[in-house]
Every structure is written in C-alpha cells, then in structure tokens.
Design a protein around this motif. Structure first.
Motif, short mmCIF file in Angstrom:
data_model
loop_
_atom_site.label_atom_id
_atom_site.label_comp_id
_atom_site.label_asym_id
_atom_site.label_seq_id
_atom_site.Cartn_x
_atom_site.Cartn_y
_atom_site.Cartn_z
N GLY A 39 -9.39 9.63 2.24
CA GLY A 39 -8.97 9.50 3.64
C GLY A 39 -9.49 10.62 4.51
O GLY A 39 -9.92 10.39 5.66
N MET A 62 -6.93 9.44 -3.17
CA MET A 62 -6.75 8.71 -1.91
C MET A 62 -6.76 9.66 -0.72
O MET A 62 -7.34 9.35 0.33
N ILE A 71 -3.65 6.97 2.11
CA ILE A 71 -4.94 6.74 2.78
C ILE A 71 -4.78 6.67 4.30
O ILE A 71 -5.47 7.42 5.02
N PRO A 72 -3.92 5.81 4.85
CA PRO A 72 -3.83 5.75 6.32
C PRO A 72 -3.38 7.05 6.95
O PRO A 72 -3.93 7.47 7.98
N SER A 97 -11.08 1.54 -2.99
CA SER A 97 -10.45 2.84 -2.71
C SER A 97 -10.05 3.50 -4.03
O SER A 97 -9.88 2.83 -5.04
N THR A 99 -7.73 0.74 2.82
CA THR A 99 -6.73 0.62 1.76
C THR A 99 -7.02 -0.50 0.78
O THR A 99 -6.18 -0.80 -0.08
N ASP A 100 -8.18 -1.11 0.88
CA ASP A 100 -8.57 -2.17 -0.05
C ASP A 100 -8.45 -1.67 -1.49
O ASP A 100 -8.97 -0.61 -1.83
N TYR A 101 -7.76 -2.41 -2.33
CA TYR A 101 -7.51 -1.98 -3.71
C TYR A 101 -8.79 -1.70 -4.48
O TYR A 101 -8.88 -0.74 -5.24
N LYS A 154 -3.42 9.36 -6.29
CA LYS A 154 -2.91 9.75 -4.98
C LYS A 154 -3.73 10.88 -4.37
O LYS A 154 -4.02 10.88 -3.18
N ILE A 158 0.86 -1.18 0.00
CA ILE A 158 0.00 0.00 0.00
C ILE A 158 0.89 1.23 0.00
O ILE A 158 2.11 1.14 0.17
N THR A 159 0.29 2.39 -0.19
CA THR A 159 1.00 3.66 -0.06
C THR A 159 0.53 4.37 1.21
O THR A 159 -0.46 3.96 1.82
N TRP A 160 1.21 5.43 1.58
CA TRP A 160 0.92 6.11 2.84
C TRP A 160 -0.32 7.01 2.76
O TRP A 160 -0.84 7.43 3.80
#
Length: 336
Positions: free
Chosen positions: A287, A283, A227-228, A276, A271-273, A280, A223-225
């Motif tokens: 978020g 995302m 969303i979280p 979501s 973060t489910d592909y 970027k 995953i990438t940063w």
C-alpha cells in the motif's frame, strides 16, 4: 515393545487418532462466489451515484462491460481451452466487468468498451490460466490498454448531469486532477467531491459512496484495512508535505484523497486477493508503494492520474513481497 490392541472398538479409536489431514482444518464458509458477490454489493452505492449523474451513458457502458467480460471468458474457456468447466458462474467475470466500467468515462464508444473487456479477460486474466493465476488486476489491464491506445476518448469526461439521457453527445470537461495539473479552472467544492458532482470515470466521483462500500467490506471481513488505509495515509502524508512546502503550487491532501480514482483503486482494485500480498506487513508495504507511486505520477509525471499505473507496478512486486515477508511459522526451529 508395542502392545497389540485386541478390542475392535479400541483399535478403531486408535486408528482415528492417527488420521492426519492437511491444513486448513476448519472451513470458514467463504467461497469465491460469496466473496465476489460481497464486493459487487459494496459497489452498488457508487454505481447508483454513477447512474444518477451520468444516466444512460453509465448504464450502457456498465452493461456492455459486464456482458462482454462474461462472454469472452465463456468463449475462451469453452472453445480455446476446450474446458468442460466454465467459471463465469463464480462472479469474477461480472466483477471484472463492473470494475472496468468504473474506470471508464460514461461516453466511451461501445466498441471500445468491448475491446477493453477482451483485453481484460483475454490478456489480463485467461492468458495466465484464469482466476488465481493472473499477476495483474484484469480490469486495470483493460483500462490502461484503452488509455494508451485511445487517450483522447479516455480523457473526455462528460459533465455530471442528474439523470442524463444523452450518451455520445454529452458535454465534456476536465477532471479535478487535470485542472490541478494544468493550473486552470475553479475546483469544485468539497461537498461536490464527496457526493460525486464532478467529472470523472463512473466509479471514482463519489467519495461517500466508495467509503460506504469500504465499510461494508470491512464489516463483512471481505478485506482487511491494511491496504486501503496504508495507501490513503501515504497519499495524505506525501501530498500534505508538498502542500506545506508550497500551497500555491500543490493541491491540499484532502483534494488528492477525494478526487481521481484513488478511493476506487485503494478500496476495490488494490485489494484484489490474487494480485495483492498475503501477509499483513506485506500489504502495508504494498500500500505504501502504491501511494508513493501515485503521488509521484500525479505531481511530477505526464498523466494527471497515476493510481492504475501504481497498482499494476506494485502487482509486479507482489511475488517478491510474498517471498520475503512471510508470517511466523509455528513450530519452526529458530537458528541461533
């Protein structure tokens, strides 16, 4: 006038130059099963903590959820869809079962766990055509169904007892968010919230274990940063403002970050592909929306927790975000 190529070697070389293939031209080596396995590995620290504090209950609930999800996906594809290719080997059903169990109390009756798995796979996933077509996170669909249908059982949280060998007869108590919502009880220490020594669902209690999983997925580029981090930052900022306005009424932002299903939702569910956004910027917008809705439900709504509802609501907005927030296309002519 085109020059005719008489040399067979030159003609073959020219034909190769004219071959055009569709994107992507370079394969990264990723696959569905590889990414699913990566997420499952990232869940192991939180699962070990759940086994330690909730013991037999955590083991029964998780195994029941995983086996039920795999079984229902097989039966639906094999007999309802009459498909010769069954996809339970890609790991998505296992991951759905794990995530569903992480959102359940460790003393939930087995038949309710099975029912939640049926809703997660049958309604949340397979009714839309299977993996890649579902607009909502299947595990959260199952969790919200159980919460609405069986609110008493879904909000009776066993107290954490190291290596507890009891199941249905375990002593129950309120979660930290329920204490905040109803203004009663002594909140646990920050250390307890970090390691998971507090009431809650299987996968939401240990902040450290969940953050270890986040670090693993970021390092492996699962995953990438965006969303979280956007979810956690939004919740921290929103609750921080409320805390500064009235610290006697509103809990500190640290408590909001470390309790409930916020970390679990931000790291593993949002973060489910499939559900979501792809870009970027999309995302980050996604978020921020989850963070705002979560705080609104937690502070002003009827439920003490709002992460599941927030993610499902923003899942519905994902197609709209993808439609309006798109990456720049190379070679596109800009209209003046």
């Amino acid at each position: 006038m085109n020059e005719q190529i008489h040399n067979p070697a030159q003609q073959k070389s020219a034909e190769k130059l004219l071959v055009v293939s569709p994107a992507p031209h370079i394969h990264s080596g990723d696959s569905i099963s590889k990414n699913m396995l990566g997420v499952i590995i990232a869940l192991i620290p939180a699962y070990l903590v759940a086994l330690y504090f909730f013991g037999l209950g955590a083991l029964i609930v998780s195994i029941t959820a995983v086996i039920s999800c795999m079984l229902f996906e097989y039966l639906i594809q094999r007999f309802l869809f009459r498909s010769k290719s069954v996809t339970i080997g890609d790991g998505s059903a296992i991951l759905t079962g794990l995530l569903l169990s992480f959102n359940l109390p460790s003393n939930l009756p087995v038949w309710m766990v099975v029912l939640g798995a049926l809703v997660a796979i049958g309604i949340g996933k397979m009714s839309f055509g299977g993996l890649g077509n579902n607009p909502f996170n299947p595990a959260l669909v199952g969790r919200v169904f159980l919460l609405i249908s069986f609110p008493v059982q879904m909000t009776s949280w066993p107290r954490p007892i190291p290596m507890n060998m009891q199941y249905l007869d375990a002593e129950t108590g309120p979660t930290v968010l329920a204490m905040i919502k109803n203004h009663f009880g002594q909140l646990p220490e920050t250390t307890d919230m970090l390691i998971g020594n507090m009431g809650g669902s299987l996968g939401e209690v240990s902040a450290i274990a969940l953050l270890i999983g986040l670090a693993y997925m970021l390092i492996r580029k699962i995953i990438t940063w965006h969303i979280p981090v956007s979810i956690l930052f939004t919740v921290f900022a929103f609750t921080g403002i409320l805390y500064l306005v009235n610290p006697e009424t509103y809990a500190s932002p640290l408590v909001h970050l470390l309790t409930g299903g916020l970390l679990l939702g931000a790291i593993f569910m949002a973060t489910d592909y499939v559900t979501s956004p792809m870009s970027k910027v999309g995302m980050i917008i996604y978020g921020i929306g989850i963070g705002i809705i979560t705080v609104v439900i937690r502070v002003f709504g009827a439920y003490p927790e709002g992460v599941s509802f927030a993610i499902l609501i923003m899942n519905a907005f994902t197609p709209l975000i993808n439609a309006y927030i798109k990456p720049k296309r190379f070679g596109e002519k800009i209209k003046k």
